[in-house]
Structures are given as structure tokens and as C-alpha cells.
Design a protein around this motif. Structure first.
Motif, PDB file in Angstrom:
ATOM      1  N   SER A  71       0.850  -1.179   0.000  1.00 45.25           N
ATOM      2  CA  SER A  71       0.000   0.000   0.000  1.00 45.25           C
ATOM      3  C   SER A  71       0.893   1.239   0.000  1.00 45.25           C
ATOM      4  CB  SER A  71      -0.893  -0.056   1.245  1.00 45.25           C
ATOM      5  OG  SER A  71      -1.686   1.076   1.272  1.00 45.25           O
ATOM      6  N   VAL A  72       0.691   2.074  -0.995  1.00 49.38           N
ATOM      7  CA  VAL A  72       1.472   3.302  -1.129  1.00 49.38           C
ATOM      8  C   VAL A  72       0.482   4.445  -0.952  1.00 49.38           C
ATOM      9  CG1 VAL A  72       2.871   4.667  -2.739  1.00 49.38           C
ATOM     10  CG2 VAL A  72       3.064   2.169  -2.732  1.00 49.38           C
ATOM     11  N   ASP A  73       0.738   5.286   0.048  1.00 49.76           N
ATOM     12  CA  ASP A  73      -0.232   6.338   0.361  1.00 49.76           C
ATOM     13  C   ASP A  73       0.401   7.723   0.332  1.00 49.76           C
ATOM     14  OD1 ASP A  73      -2.662   4.702   1.156  1.00 49.76           O
ATOM     15  OD2 ASP A  73      -1.091   3.807   2.378  1.00 49.76           O
ATOM     16  N   ASN A  74      -0.063   8.510  -0.625  1.00 51.50           N
ATOM     17  CA  ASN A  74       0.367   9.913  -0.740  1.00 51.50           C
ATOM     18  C   ASN A  74       1.873  10.090  -0.720  1.00 51.50           C
ATOM     19  OD1 ASN A  74      -2.417  10.074   1.149  1.00 51.50           O
ATOM     20  ND2 ASN A  74      -2.347  11.285  -0.725  1.00 51.50           N
ATOM     21  N   LEU A  75       2.544   9.241  -1.428  1.00 50.29           N
ATOM     22  CA  LEU A  75       4.009   9.275  -1.433  1.00 50.29           C
ATOM     23  C   LEU A  75       4.537  10.429  -2.287  1.00 50.29           C
ATOM     24  CD1 LEU A  75       6.229   7.336  -0.285  1.00 50.29           C
ATOM     25  CD2 LEU A  75       6.393   6.399  -2.598  1.00 50.29           C
ATOM     26  N   SER A  76       5.503  11.163  -1.716  1.00 45.48           N
ATOM     27  CA  SER A  76       6.194  12.203  -2.478  1.00 45.48           C
ATOM     28  C   SER A  76       7.687  12.030  -2.285  1.00 45.48           C
ATOM     29  CB  SER A  76       5.796  13.598  -2.003  1.00 45.48           C
ATOM     30  OG  SER A  76       4.428  13.830  -2.277  1.00 45.48           O
ATOM     31  N   ALA A  77       8.444  12.317  -3.340  1.00 49.85           N
ATOM     32  CA  ALA A  77       9.900  12.229  -3.260  1.00 49.85           C
ATOM     33  C   ALA A  77      10.493  13.021  -4.413  1.00 49.85           C
ATOM     34  CB  ALA A  77      10.348  10.769  -3.348  1.00 49.85           C
ATOM     35  N   GLY A  78      11.773  13.336  -4.312  1.00 49.51           N
ATOM     36  CA  GLY A  78      12.371  14.087  -5.410  1.00 49.51           C
ATOM     37  C   GLY A  78      13.873  14.218  -5.279  1.00 49.51           C
ATOM     38  N   TYR A  79      14.397  15.037  -6.147  1.00 50.58           N
ATOM     39  CA  TYR A  79      15.844  15.275  -6.218  1.00 50.58           C
ATOM     40  C   TYR A  79      16.054  16.760  -5.982  1.00 50.58           C
ATOM     41  CZ  TYR A  79      15.207  10.912  -8.738  1.00 50.58           C
ATOM     42  OH  TYR A  79      14.843   9.643  -9.095  1.00 50.58           O
ATOM     43  N   GLY A  80      16.870  17.110  -5.012  1.00 56.11           N
ATOM     44  CA  GLY A  80      17.050  18.525  -4.728  1.00 56.11           C
ATOM     45  C   GLY A  80      15.696  19.141  -4.417  1.00 56.11           C
ATOM     46  N   ARG A  81      15.385  20.240  -5.088  1.00 59.02           N
ATOM     47  CA  ARG A  81      14.103  20.887  -4.804  1.00 59.02           C
ATOM     48  C   ARG A  81      12.947  20.301  -5.605  1.00 59.02           C
ATOM     49  NH1 ARG A  81      15.238  27.144  -5.043  1.00 59.02           N
ATOM     50  NH2 ARG A  81      16.907  27.222  -3.498  1.00 59.02           N
ATOM     51  N   ALA A  82      13.310  19.622  -6.701  1.00 63.84           N
ATOM     52  CA  ALA A  82      12.251  19.152  -7.612  1.00 63.84           C
ATOM     53  C   ALA A  82      11.599  17.872  -7.103  1.00 63.84           C
ATOM     54  CB  ALA A  82      12.849  18.904  -8.986  1.00 63.84           C
ATOM     55  N   LEU A  83      10.284  17.841  -7.160  1.00 66.24           N
ATOM     56  CA  LEU A  83       9.562  16.623  -6.797  1.00 66.24           C
ATOM     57  C   LEU A  83       9.390  15.758  -8.049  1.00 66.24           C
ATOM     58  CD1 LEU A  83       6.587  17.509  -4.413  1.00 66.24           C
ATOM     59  CD2 LEU A  83       8.701  16.305  -3.870  1.00 66.24           C
ATOM     60  N   ALA A  84       9.783  14.496  -7.954  1.00 65.48           N
ATOM     61  CA  ALA A  84       9.604  13.579  -9.082  1.00 65.48           C
ATOM     62  C   ALA A  84       8.408  12.662  -8.838  1.00 65.48           C
ATOM     63  CB  ALA A  84      10.873  12.754  -9.284  1.00 65.48           C
ATOM     64  N   VAL A  85       8.012  12.554  -7.560  1.00 72.72           N
ATOM     65  CA  VAL A  85       6.858  11.727  -7.168  1.00 72.72           C
ATOM     66  C   VAL A  85       5.970  12.626  -6.314  1.00 72.72           C
ATOM     67  CG1 VAL A  85       6.154   9.643  -5.910  1.00 72.72           C
ATOM     68  CG2 VAL A  85       8.374   9.684  -7.075  1.00 72.72           C
ATOM     69  N   ARG A  86       4.715  12.800  -6.754  1.00 70.71           N
ATOM     70  CA  ARG A  86       3.830  13.748  -6.074  1.00 70.71           C
ATOM     71  C   ARG A  86       2.570  13.060  -5.580  1.00 70.71           C
ATOM     72  NH1 ARG A  86       4.902  19.098  -8.298  1.00 70.71           N
ATOM     73  NH2 ARG A  86       6.649  18.822  -9.710  1.00 70.71           N
ATOM     74  N   ASP A  87       2.498  12.869  -4.298  1.00 72.63           N
ATOM     75  CA  ASP A  87       1.246  12.372  -3.723  1.00 72.63           C
ATOM     76  C   ASP A  87       0.718  11.112  -4.392  1.00 72.63           C
ATOM     77  OD1 ASP A  87       0.251  13.577  -1.544  1.00 72.63           O
ATOM     78  OD2 ASP A  87      -0.683  15.248  -2.630  1.00 72.63           O
ATOM     79  N   VAL A  88       1.636  10.201  -4.656  1.00 72.57           N
ATOM     80  CA  VAL A  88       1.249   8.980  -5.383  1.00 72.57           C
ATOM     81  C   VAL A  88       0.656   7.954  -4.424  1.00 72.57           C
ATOM     82  CG1 VAL A  88       2.206   6.952  -6.577  1.00 72.57           C
ATOM     83  CG2 VAL A  88       2.825   9.255  -7.325  1.00 72.57           C
ATOM     84  N   SER A  89      -0.522   7.437  -4.781  1.00 74.65           N
ATOM     85  CA  SER A  89      -1.148   6.382  -3.989  1.00 74.65           C
ATOM     86  C   SER A  89      -1.515   5.230  -4.913  1.00 74.65           C
ATOM     87  CB  SER A  89      -2.428   6.876  -3.314  1.00 74.65           C
ATOM     88  OG  SER A  89      -2.139   7.928  -2.411  1.00 74.65           O
TER      89      SER A  89
END
Ligand code: ATP
Length: 234
Positions: free
Chosen positions: A6-24
Motif C-alpha cells: 500500500s502506497v499512500d500519498n508518497l512524495s519524493a524528489g531530487y534537490g528541490r524538484a519533486l519527481a513523485v507527487r502524492d502517489v497512492s
């Protein structure tokens, strides 16, 4: 069927940029789920976050209802997440046997298990991994990941550089594994056809967000929209 991943509202990125935004998204026992989207949509970054290589900025990943500590590859492995990266992560100077030994296949019965799934690897057992064809390397990479006895198997762009026939075979092997063992499979693919051949459901990513999701049949019905808006060329 119970939810394995279960992936809930996942966010991640590099430096300031988000590459994964609120992924569920979620993957149930024995399900094959495809993550679709064009280059740069955030598919690889999502897998890297699930593996704990990229640290989540928000949200959670759970396996079997237990939250996996973020940003720690060991915690992800321990929770049962196995990851076959796009570049396959083999020791190209070592033989097939040595690659399997390092992954924990130490005895004959473990090798027999590998051969049952990938018969080709038996006659290649003493060949250096770097000399295998792309399809054979992918088999070895999958065999290595399966040695972890994962609950969740994530495979990134399995089809890259492989002939259609071998891709279809690998995808059907993963489908069979999900059906017989209950393992939850996450397939990252740019090829819609191939992904939907095996997947029960799919999620489409764009600019790091999930923009469409549905069962295989839903996605097939909306294929024209999918292809023009979210897949194929930029
Ligand atoms: P691909 O099929 O090319 O792997 P993808 O859907 O997996 O595409 P990601 O590789 O996750 O997409 O990339 C998502 C975004 O993150 C893109 O904008 C990409 O440029 C950026 N990105 C990826 N890796 C890095 C990195 N190491 N440093 C900075 N930005 C990155």
C-alpha cells in the motif's frame, strides 16, 4: 484478496524538484499492477522510493499493513520488497552460478527452483553474466530478486532492449508467479500492450502524479486517450 503493498500519498524528489507527487496505489496478493507513463513521468523514482533508495518527503509505504521505515533500503528488503532495476544489477564478470550464489542460492534445490522457472539458465550456469543475451540477463536478474523470497517484486522496464517474444514470455512468467505464489508484482513499463497483457490493473503517471488508473479492461477501453495524452512521444 488482502492488500500486500500500500502506497499512500508518497512524495519524493531530487534537490528541490519533486519527481513523485502524492502517489497512492495498492497491490493485492497475487496481483500484477502496471505503472505506466512516458519517460520522466516518475515511474523509476517511485520504485526507488519504495526501495528506500530515494527518501520519501511525505506519505507512507506499507507491506502487509506494516509501515516500512523510509529512506532505508535494508528496511524495504526486510519488509519483503525486491527491486529489479532497469540496468538489471548483475555482476557481469561473474558467472550465472556466482550471481545466484551471491543472491543466496547456495544449494542444488535452490538452483533447481531457478531452473524450473528459467530453464535456459541451466546450460548457461557457468557462463559470465556479461556474455548473456539481454533476455537471459533479465531472467538472471529476476531469479536473483526472487531469491529474497519477496512479498513484492518490482521490475523496472523489463522490456528495454529485448525482443517482443522474450518480453511476452517474461511477462507471462511473472503472471504465473503471481497466480501461483501470491506475490504482488509491480511492473514499470512504457509499453502499454506488454504491460496490459499481464497486468490486472494499471496506474498512469504524469509529472510525478497518478492521472489515470483502472483495471486492465478499463485501460484498454480508454486506450486512445491513454496513448495520445500520457504515453508515446512527448
Ligand atoms: P524513465 O522511463 O526515463 O526512467 P520515469 O517515468 O521512470 O522515466 P523518472 O526517472 O522517475 O521517470 O524521472 C522523474 C523525474 O525526475 C524526471 O523529471 C527526471 O528528470 C527527474 N530525475 C530522475 N533522476 C534524477 C536525478 N538523479 N537527479 C535529478 N533529477 C532526476
Amino acid at each position: 484478496m488482502s492488500t500486500v503493498l500500500s502506497v499512500d500519498n508518497l512524495s519524493a524528489g531530487y534537490g528541490r524538484a519533486l519527481a513523485v507527487r502524492d502517489v497512492s496505489f495498492e497491490v493485492k496478493e497475487g496481483e500484477v499492477v502496471a505503472l505506466l507513463g512516458r519517460n520522466g513521468a516518475g515511474k523509476t523514482s517511485t520504485l526507488l522510493t519504495l526501495s528506500g533508495i530515494l527518501k520519501a518527503r511525505g506519505g507512507t509505504v506499507s507491506v502487509g499493513g506494516r509501515v516500512v521505515a523510509p529512506g532505508r533500503p535494508y528496511a524495504a528488503t526486510k519488509a519483503g520488497i525486491a527491486h529489479v532495476p532497469e540496468e538489471r544489477a548483475l555482476f557481469s564478470g561473474l558467472t550465472v552460478r556466482e550471481n545466484l550464489i551471491i543472491a543466496g542460492a547456495r544449494g542444488k534445490s535452490e538452483l533447481a527452483e531457478v531452473y524450473e522457472l528459467f530453464p535456459e539458465l541451466e546450460r548457461l550456469i557457468d557462463r559470465r553474466a556479461g556474455l548473456l543475451s539481454g533476455g537471459e540477463q533479465q531472467m538472471l536478474a529476476l531469479a536473483r530478486a526472487l531469491r529474497q523470497r519477496p512479498k513484492v517484486l518490482m521490475v523496472d522496464e523489463m522490456s528495454l532492449g529485448l525482443a517482443p517474444l522474450i518480453c511476452a514470455r517474461l511477462v507471462s512468467i511473472l503472471r504465473g508467479l503471481a497466480d501461483t505464489t501470491g506475490i504482488a508484482v509491480v511492473l514499470v513499463e512504457q509499453h502499454l500492450e506488454l504491460a496490459l497483457e499481464a497486468a490486472d490493473r494499471g496506474y498512469v503517471l504524469r509529472h510525478g502524479s497518478v492521472v489515470m488508473s483502472g483495471t486492465r479492461d478499463d485501460l484498454l477501453l480508454r486506450r486512445a486517450e491513454l496513448e495520445s495524452s500520457y504515453l508515446g512521444g512527448a
